[in-house]
Design a protein around this motif. Structure first.
Motif, mmCIF file in Angstrom:
data_model
loop_
_atom_site.group_PDB
_atom_site.id
_atom_site.type_symbol
_atom_site.label_atom_id
_atom_site.label_comp_id
_atom_site.label_asym_id
_atom_site.label_seq_id
_atom_site.Cartn_x
_atom_site.Cartn_y
_atom_site.Cartn_z
ATOM 1 N N ALA A 1 1.821 6.468 -7.108
ATOM 2 C CA ALA A 1 0.771 7.200 -7.635
ATOM 3 C C ALA A 1 1.222 8.728 -7.182
ATOM 4 O O ALA A 1 1.084 9.730 -8.226
ATOM 5 C CB ALA A 1 -0.566 7.119 -6.651
ATOM 6 N N LYS A 2 1.707 9.080 -5.958
ATOM 7 C CA LYS A 2 2.270 10.554 -5.694
ATOM 8 C C LYS A 2 3.282 10.871 -7.045
ATOM 9 O O LYS A 2 3.113 12.093 -7.319
ATOM 10 C CB LYS A 2 2.879 10.658 -4.453
ATOM 11 N N GLU B 1 1.474 11.718 -10.136
ATOM 12 C CA GLU B 1 0.902 13.076 -9.871
ATOM 13 C C GLU B 1 1.873 14.274 -10.246
ATOM 14 O O GLU B 1 1.486 15.336 -10.723
ATOM 15 C CB GLU B 1 -0.025 13.010 -8.713
ATOM 16 N N ASP C 1 0.729 -1.160 -0.038
ATOM 17 C CA ASP C 1 0.108 -0.047 -0.005
ATOM 18 C C ASP C 1 0.842 1.163 -0.027
ATOM 19 O O ASP C 1 0.368 2.036 -0.815
ATOM 20 C CB ASP C 1 -1.053 -0.033 1.133
ATOM 21 N N PHE C 2 1.885 1.422 0.939
ATOM 22 C CA PHE C 2 2.710 2.510 0.945
ATOM 23 C C PHE C 2 3.574 2.588 -0.512
ATOM 24 O O PHE C 2 3.603 3.639 -0.883
ATOM 25 C CB PHE C 2 3.808 2.074 1.985
ATOM 26 N N GLU D 1 2.354 1.607 -3.322
ATOM 27 C CA GLU D 1 1.425 2.137 -4.312
ATOM 28 C C GLU D 1 1.003 3.594 -4.182
ATOM 29 O O GLU D 1 1.278 4.415 -5.191
ATOM 30 C CB GLU D 1 0.092 1.229 -4.332
ATOM 31 N N ARG D 2 0.949 4.014 -3.012
ATOM 32 C CA ARG D 2 0.932 5.550 -2.793
ATOM 33 C C ARG D 2 2.048 6.251 -3.171
ATOM 34 O O ARG D 2 1.850 7.317 -3.818
ATOM 35 C CB ARG D 2 0.574 5.575 -1.081
#
Length: 64
Positions: free
Chosen positions: A56-57, A60, A49-50, A52-53
């Motif tokens: 994604a960041k 962006e 999860d970390f 993937e975040r």
């Protein structure tokens, strides 16, 4: 009376004896192993999860 005796005999026959100590020990060890694996899986999922975040960041930020 005979019906009650037959019923009691069936109940007694269907009862399982307690498992041998060796089996109980193996089951307890397997429970410990499963608990350890569950903990490791939860930790791995948190790391995923970390990651993937972070990915994604990064995507962006490159778009901006």
């Amino acid at each position: 009376m005979a019906w009650a005796a037959i019923r009691i005999a069936k109940i007694t026959a269907s009862r399982q004896a307690s498992p041998p100590t060796e089996v109980t020990g193996r089951v307890e060890e397997l429970e410990r192993v499963v608990q350890t694996l569950q903990h490791e899986l939860a930790e791995t999922q948190e790391r995923l999860d970390f990651t993937e975040r972070l990915l994604a960041k990064g995507r962006e930020e490159r778009r901006s």
